[in-house]
Design a protein around this motif. Structure first.
Motif, PDB file in Angstrom:
ATOM      1  N   GLU A 181      -5.617   3.282  -1.061  1.00  0.00           N
ATOM      2  CA  GLU A 181      -4.595   4.047  -1.779  1.00  0.00           C
ATOM      3  C   GLU A 181      -5.059   5.484  -2.003  1.00  0.00           C
ATOM      4  O   GLU A 181      -4.285   6.430  -1.912  1.00  0.00           O
ATOM      5  N   LEU A 233       0.876  -1.167   0.000  1.00  0.00           N
ATOM      6  CA  LEU A 233       0.000   0.000   0.000  1.00  0.00           C
ATOM      7  C   LEU A 233       0.916   1.220   0.000  1.00  0.00           C
ATOM      8  O   LEU A 233       1.643   1.450   0.966  1.00  0.00           O
ATOM      9  N   GLY A 234       0.898   1.969  -1.101  1.00  0.00           N
ATOM     10  CA  GLY A 234       1.783   3.126  -1.200  1.00  0.00           C
ATOM     11  C   GLY A 234       3.251   2.736  -1.080  1.00  0.00           C
ATOM     12  O   GLY A 234       4.040   3.455  -0.479  1.00  0.00           O
TER      13      GLY A 234
END
Lengths: 227, 227
Positions: free
Chosen positions: B216, B22-23
């Motif tokens: 996100e 995530l990221g």
């Protein structure tokens, strides 16, 4: 019957949530488009705040939504708005009535069809999804009870009904003063069985500003329009 | 106690959901960072699938999460994983224990503090939000009952407990064979009152691929990190 007469108290914006722009268009326009494009739908009636009818009629003019047959004034609460739509329908005698939230712009054709087919068979059908979280009953700041998640459903729209059943339910509600947060609850109250149909995770209800940002993301990804 | 031992069957990916990026970082790293940075937290124990401990220990090495004191193997279900964490805690005797989902990477400091303060006062506290949708009980494809939305809460984590209460609840569950989807339900079962604390709409649980895309977006907007 697309219900969009709410004041959007949770939304905290200068414009009611159903008219907020999503991807450059009013949210409600996107909702109407799905139903106008649906092979399952013959006529669309939109229930609006009385003060917004003229303006939204002008906003719709450019879109050629040929199934939109009327814009009518709603009431103080959702139930009153649906009642206004039902009163309209008495003159037009549809066999089936679908009631949909104006602030759910991602109802897919497959979802609309699923609900309608089940309602034709059973008289009443609603889409629902299972909660991802544990759900509890509470009161005065404390837990009262943990509910059995296996039995729980989060209810979406469109909710679909044989017109005569929905009318009987609203007659009963008017006579008894019963209030409910969805149409199906009034149908349940007169003893009709309401079928549960698989909802769509994308068929979100936009009630807060955060929801609008999630919706914009769904729009960008393109996955919201088709399942 | 951060619980991340799930296989993520709903997630349909080659990697379990808690390790999905995530990221640019594993989801679980983001979750751990919130708690490592919290002024309310002294020690963090992470419960993982036994097969993932070595690899995740290496992944964590670069982050200097000085509060992470141990990585331990979980069990087949969440309740077993929490039990493993509790067994660990018996040697270390914390006064309060917070249990948090590894797949909730947006728990804000203010939320952690709110839950912990309530648990210090009442012995047990959980964060929860009100459902936006109507909730019904159903079975065999039909509605059984529409629940009173005013009483309903969707439960999040971290759930916070006085350690002795949580231990008593797990002892009781082991003796009776009781299973539950959250810790609080086991505490309720031994007659303790569990306080409801206001949850955060951003404190989402990532259980499906769609959720990851929403996460996100929250990350990009920057609003997920602070309320």
């Amino acid at each position: 019957l697309i219900v969009a007469a709410g004041a959007g108290r949770r939304f905290q914006a200068s414009v009611a949530k159903q008219f907020v722009e999503l991807g450059g268009e009013p949210l409600l326009v996107r909702t109407v488009r799905n139903f106008n494009a649906s092979a399952c739908i013959d006529q669309i009636v939109i229930v609006l705040p009385a003060t917004e009818i003229t303006e939204f009629r002008e906003a719709l003019a450019g879109y050629h939504f040929e199934k939109v047959v009327d814009l009518i004034a709603g009431g103080a609460e959702r139930q009153d708005s649906v009642a206004a739509g039902l009163a309209w329908s008495e003159e037009h005698m549809p066999e089936m009535i679908l009631v949909h939230d104006g602030v759910r712009p991602f109802a897919e054709e497959s979802l609309i069809r699923r609900v309608l087919i089940a309602a034709r068979e059973h008289g009443a059908a609603i889409p629902a999804v299972r909660p991802a979280d544990t759900v509890k009953r509470g009161g005065e700041g404390f837990v009262l009870e943990t509910l059995d998640r296996e039995e729980l459903y989060l209810v979406q729209t469109p909710q679909a009904f044989r017109a005569q059943i929905l009318r009987a339910a609203y007659d009963h509600a008017r006579q008894t003063g019963m209030r409910a947060t969805d149409e199906a609850a009034l149908v349940e109250a007169i003893g009709y069985r309401v079928a549960l149909v698989e909802g769509s995770p994308r068929n979100m209800k936009i009630t807060r500003k955060e929801d609008l940002r999630v919706a914009e993301m769904l729009l960008d990804s393109g996955t919201a329009d088709e399942s």
